[in-house]
Design a protein around this motif. Structure first.
Motif, PDB file in Angstrom:
ATOM      1  N   UNK A 177       0.872  -1.175   0.000  1.00 42.71           N
ATOM      2  CA  UNK A 177       0.000   0.000   0.000  1.00 42.71           C
ATOM      3  C   UNK A 177       0.904   1.219   0.000  1.00 42.71           C
ATOM      4  N   UNK A 178       0.740   2.072  -1.006  1.00 44.64           N
ATOM      5  CA  UNK A 178       1.543   3.287  -1.017  1.00 44.64           C
ATOM      6  C   UNK A 178       0.633   4.502  -0.986  1.00 44.64           C
ATOM      7  N   UNK A 179       1.201   5.618  -0.624  1.00 46.49           N
ATOM      8  CA  UNK A 179       0.437   6.854  -0.536  1.00 46.49           C
ATOM      9  C   UNK A 179       1.216   7.861   0.274  1.00 46.49           C
ATOM     10  N   UNK A 180       0.759   9.122   0.219  1.00 48.42           N
ATOM     11  CA  UNK A 180       1.478  10.172   0.924  1.00 48.42           C
ATOM     12  C   UNK A 180       1.244  10.053   2.427  1.00 48.42           C
ATOM     13  N   UNK A 181       2.020  10.787   3.210  1.00 46.13           N
ATOM     14  CA  UNK A 181       1.796  10.830   4.644  1.00 46.13           C
ATOM     15  C   UNK A 181       0.374  11.309   4.925  1.00 46.13           C
ATOM     16  N   UNK A 182      -0.301  10.621   5.827  1.00 47.15           N
ATOM     17  CA  UNK A 182      -1.631  11.071   6.217  1.00 47.15           C
ATOM     18  C   UNK A 182      -2.738  10.612   5.292  1.00 47.15           C
ATOM     19  N   UNK A 183      -2.418   9.732   4.340  1.00 45.82           N
ATOM     20  CA  UNK A 183      -3.449   9.285   3.414  1.00 45.82           C
ATOM     21  C   UNK A 183      -4.302   8.181   4.028  1.00 45.82           C
ATOM     22  N   UNK A 184      -3.902   7.684   5.186  1.00 47.78           N
ATOM     23  CA  UNK A 184      -4.701   6.672   5.873  1.00 47.78           C
ATOM     24  C   UNK A 184      -4.187   5.260   5.701  1.00 47.78           C
ATOM     25  N   UNK A 185      -3.010   5.102   5.094  1.00 50.03           N
ATOM     26  CA  UNK A 185      -2.534   3.728   4.871  1.00 50.03           C
ATOM     27  C   UNK A 185      -2.189   3.034   6.187  1.00 50.03           C
ATOM     28  N   UNK A 186      -1.560   3.755   7.106  1.00 51.74           N
ATOM     29  CA  UNK A 186      -1.227   3.150   8.397  1.00 51.74           C
ATOM     30  C   UNK A 186      -2.484   2.904   9.229  1.00 51.74           C
ATOM     31  N   UNK A 203       2.338  10.029 -13.624  1.00 54.00           N
ATOM     32  CA  UNK A 203       1.097  10.740 -13.329  1.00 54.00           C
ATOM     33  C   UNK A 203       0.620  10.438 -11.911  1.00 54.00           C
ATOM     34  N   UNK A 204       0.560   9.132 -11.603  1.00 48.30           N
ATOM     35  CA  UNK A 204       0.071   8.732 -10.278  1.00 48.30           C
ATOM     36  C   UNK A 204       1.010   9.272  -9.198  1.00 48.30           C
ATOM     37  N   UNK A 205       2.316   9.150  -9.427  1.00 45.24           N
ATOM     38  CA  UNK A 205       3.278   9.628  -8.439  1.00 45.24           C
ATOM     39  C   UNK A 205       3.095  11.119  -8.199  1.00 45.24           C
ATOM     40  N   UNK A 206       2.881  11.845  -9.295  1.00 46.32           N
ATOM     41  CA  UNK A 206       2.674  13.283  -9.154  1.00 46.32           C
ATOM     42  C   UNK A 206       1.401  13.569  -8.380  1.00 46.32           C
ATOM     43  N   UNK A 207       0.393  12.769  -8.669  1.00 46.13           N
ATOM     44  CA  UNK A 207      -0.894  12.993  -8.013  1.00 46.13           C
ATOM     45  C   UNK A 207      -0.793  12.752  -6.498  1.00 46.13           C
ATOM     46  N   UNK A 243       2.078  12.299  -4.518  1.00 44.21           N
ATOM     47  CA  UNK A 243       3.168  12.921  -3.768  1.00 44.21           C
ATOM     48  C   UNK A 243       3.341  14.399  -4.110  1.00 44.21           C
ATOM     49  N   UNK A 244       2.678  14.866  -5.144  1.00 41.14           N
ATOM     50  CA  UNK A 244       2.761  16.267  -5.520  1.00 41.14           C
ATOM     51  C   UNK A 244       4.131  16.676  -6.027  1.00 41.14           C
ATOM     52  N   UNK A 245       4.907  15.691  -6.466  1.00 39.21           N
ATOM     53  CA  UNK A 245       6.228  16.031  -6.976  1.00 39.21           C
ATOM     54  C   UNK A 245       6.418  15.375  -8.336  1.00 39.21           C
ATOM     55  N   UNK A 246       7.249  15.973  -9.134  1.00 39.73           N
ATOM     56  CA  UNK A 246       7.474  15.404 -10.454  1.00 39.73           C
ATOM     57  C   UNK A 246       8.446  14.243 -10.367  1.00 39.73           C
ATOM     58  N   UNK A 247       8.057  13.139 -10.967  1.00 44.14           N
ATOM     59  CA  UNK A 247       8.861  11.925 -10.886  1.00 44.14           C
ATOM     60  C   UNK A 247       9.055  11.371 -12.287  1.00 44.14           C
ATOM     61  N   UNK A 278      12.675   8.293 -10.394  1.00 42.19           N
ATOM     62  CA  UNK A 278      13.678   9.337 -10.199  1.00 42.19           C
ATOM     63  C   UNK A 278      12.948  10.642  -9.909  1.00 42.19           C
ATOM     64  N   UNK A 279      13.032  11.122  -8.703  1.00 41.85           N
ATOM     65  CA  UNK A 279      12.390  12.404  -8.426  1.00 41.85           C
ATOM     66  C   UNK A 279      13.148  13.515  -9.135  1.00 41.85           C
TER      67      UNK A 279
END
Lengths: 355, 293
Positions: B52-61, B249-253, B255-259, B276-277
């Motif tokens: 399960x991946x996602x940004x901090x606070x996305x609820x994965x934990x 696209x998904x990574x950008x969505x 994590x909000x960073x270009x990958x 590669x960020x």
């Protein structure tokens, strides 16, 4: 397992060794002759046998002895009525405080915790002081102390339930709050107590002493103490798991709330009984578990029973000093720290491994 | 971080007829009254490695913790082997799920063998009873499976972070669970130790162990997952094969960073996909920033 059992037995006999040496040292200190000593030991053994006779077979006479043993009745009385219960109580209290300390250290995941963390000692002291202030007799003082200790800890558990935050944090915070409350109560009692008469009694009581232990005292604390021991010993494995933290313990299938409650009840029974009968004896509940951990490692399966043995040996030794060092008995609470601190520093230096 | 494409990832068939190992249905969870996970559903098959991946606070934990029973489930159902976990005691649940936390230092220097043996706790006859010889054998086998049996007599607190994590994994294996559940097991480890732990995990998963892992690093998912679940703000936004799901696209969505997601040739014939960020300077550049892989 056999090996551990063997080690346990060896340690018990070690403890018993001290146990028997103790009267011998007193005898020597009081200038008795050497072969009188052996007679005393014989008398001592005989008195135990008698005591069993009296208690279990309903034999009337304490002095019914085999003719082959020449017994000084006075020595017999001293050993049987004063020293024997005292030694038993010292052993019990030593076991109680150290095993409670060890259990708390695991439960709170903190090696600097002692059994009075949740206010048991503060509550018991307050109860005892109240009884002293009201001029109650010895039994009521003990009862008040015991109830005071139990009340303090139940108050903490109730507070913790009310707050419903992190269980460990809630308990520690509650312990500080309730402990402070009861210590303030004790201070108020000291303030209003008669400075000529009651205040010294209170102060002396607070420093802890085994001086006036009777057979009755011994029998009174035996049952709650044994209950406390069995509760704590039954949680040995769970304590191992719990010292890794709440989440891990739960995910390993341990009902953490139940274990915590049981440990608190067991430790509080033991601490309250100890304070009720002997006053506040600090330090031992903190140091002995460390000492034992340095010897047998942190596994609670072995640590908990070993701690009991080490604790009783340690307190017996200190109690002997308390009796013999000076013509007037030194309060044992003072001695445990005066002897314990350098001893601990020495062990810590020798065994710097983190524990 | 270099990641290797998991061999066999592509031809992993989804066996429709086999009963799912884990089924999560419309799970809602959170802390106190605050809802963090807003109804997620997914399934997991035996032997699968799911990240399960996602940004901090996305609820994965949060989701993970409520699946484990460490947080109350607000609504929804969780089935393991078609049994509802709501009806399970904490002890029974521990025979199905093993939780591998992030490495932390316990206050006392337990022996490694003792730590692993704690994994047998849910299988003991009662909380008072002793470990049997069989329990010790199982604990030893768990250490062997991770090649750490030589550490058995060492003190846990003396080991490196990576070794400590392997010990915790061995403890989880000794639990004989259906699923290993991990919350960022490599979070506090250095580069080498991360790789050590991931490699061993990868090996375990090839041996048939089912793993559910939360990670913040998409490269870890590329390295060892059979399937990736992407979460954003308490819901699952997509799920699937790592190579299909982990796109720029998904990574950008999330994590909000270009990958830049690239295939890197390792040696002569093996391509490895990695993220590669991109620095701000890179993304300003039309050449690379405008169009990712």
């Amino acid at each position: 397992m056999l090996f551990f059992a063997l080690m346990g037995v060896a340690l018990i006999s070690f403890g018993l060794g001290r146990y028997f040496v103790a009267p011998a040292e007193i005898v020597r200190a009081t200038g008795e002759q050497l072969h009188q000593l052996t007679l005393d030991l014989g008398a001592f053994l005989q008195s135990i046998a008698n005591w069993f006779d009296v208690t279990f077979n309903g034999a009337k006479s304490v002095t019914a002895q085999s003719p082959s043993v020449i017994v000084d009745l006075k020595a017999n009385a001293a050993l049987f009525n004063i020293r024997f219960p005292r030694i038993v109580v010292v052993v019990l209290v030593g076991m109680a405080l150290s095993v409670a300390g060890a259990a708390y250290q695991g439960m709170f995941k903190n090696p600097l915790v002692s059994p009075d963390l949740l206010g048991a000692s503060a509550g018991a002291s307050f109860g005892a002081c109240l009884a002293l202030l009201l001029n109650y007799g010895n039994e009521l003082i003990q009862l008040f102390a015991f109830l005071g200790g139990m009340t303090a800890v139940f108050l903490v558990m109730w507070l913790n339930k009310m707050v419903r935050s992190d269980a460990i944090l809630g308990l520690i915070l509650g312990g500080i709050l309730v402990g402070t409350l009861f210590s303030s109560g004790t201070s108020i009692i000291k303030l209003v107590a008669d400075a000529d008469d009651k205040l010294p009694a209170i102060t002396f009581w607070l420093m802890g002493s085994f001086a006036s232990i009777t057979v009755r005292d011994m029998l009174t604390i035996l049952v709650p103490m044994l209950a406390g021991f069995s509760i704590l010993l039954s949680q040995r494995w769970s304590l191992n798991v719990l010292s890794f933290g709440e989440d891990e313990a739960k995910s390993l299938g341990v009902n953490t709330t139940r274990t915590r409650t049981l440990v608190i009840i067991g430790a509080t029974l033991l601490t309250s009984c100890s304070v009720a009968i002997a006053g506040v004896i600090g330090w031992i509940g903190l140091v002995v578990p460390h000492l034992t951990r340095a010897i047998v490692g942190p596994n609670y399966k072995i640590l908990l029973p070993t701690t009991m043995l080490v604790g009783s040996i340690f307190l017996l030794l200190v109690d002997n000093f308390a009796r013999l060092l000076y013509s007037v008995e030194i309060p044992i609470g003072l001695l445990t720290s005066i002897l314990g601190v350098p001893f601990f520093a020495f062990i810590y230096r020798k065994n710097m491994k983190g524990w | 971080m270099v990641s290797f494409k998991k061999p066999g990832t592509q031809e992993q068939p989804v066996e429709a007829e086999a009963p799912g190992l884990l089924q999560v249905q419309e799970l809602v969870a959170g802390y106190g009254r605050k809802e963090i996970v807003h109804g997620i559903s997914f399934e997991m098959d035996r032997g699968e490695f799911v990240c399960i991946i996602g940004a901090n606070g996305c609820g994965k934990t949060t989701a993970l913790r409520s699946i484990l029973g460490l947080l109350p489930v607000m609504s929804g159902k969780i089935f393991i082997n078609d049994v509802d976990t709501a009806s399970m005691s904490i002890r029974r649940k521990a025979r199905h799920f093993a939780y591998i936390p992030q490495v932390h230092v316990p206050p006392f220097p337990f022996k490694v063998a003792d730590v692993v043996l704690l994994g047998r706790t849910p299988h003991l006859a009662s909380s008072v009873s002793d470990v049997s010889k069989r329990d010790k054998v199982i604990a030893y086998q768990a250490m062997q499976q991770l090649s750490i049996e030589h550490l058995a007599e060492r003190e846990y607190t003396e080991l490196s972070g990576g070794q400590q994590q392997l010990v915790l994994i061995a403890r989880a294996l000794a639990q004989e669970p259906d699923i290993l559940v991990m919350d960022e097991p490599t979070a506090s480890l250095d580069f080498g130790n991360q790789q050590l732990v991931l490699t061993r995990l990868h090996k375990l998963s090839r041996d048939g162990v089912s793993v559910l892992m939360v990670t913040h690093d998409p490269d870890h998912a590329l390295f060892c997952a059979d399937r990736v679940i992407v979460m954003e703000q308490g819901v699952i936004i997509c799920t699937g094969n790592p190579v299909d799901v982990i796109t720029s696209e998904i990574m950008h969505r999330i994590y909000g960073t270009h990958v830049y997601v690239a295939d890197v040739m390792v040696g002569d014939c093996r391509a490895v996909r990695t993220c590669v960020p991109l620095m701000a300077a890179d993304t300003d550049d039309r050449e690379t920033g405008g169009r990712y892989l």
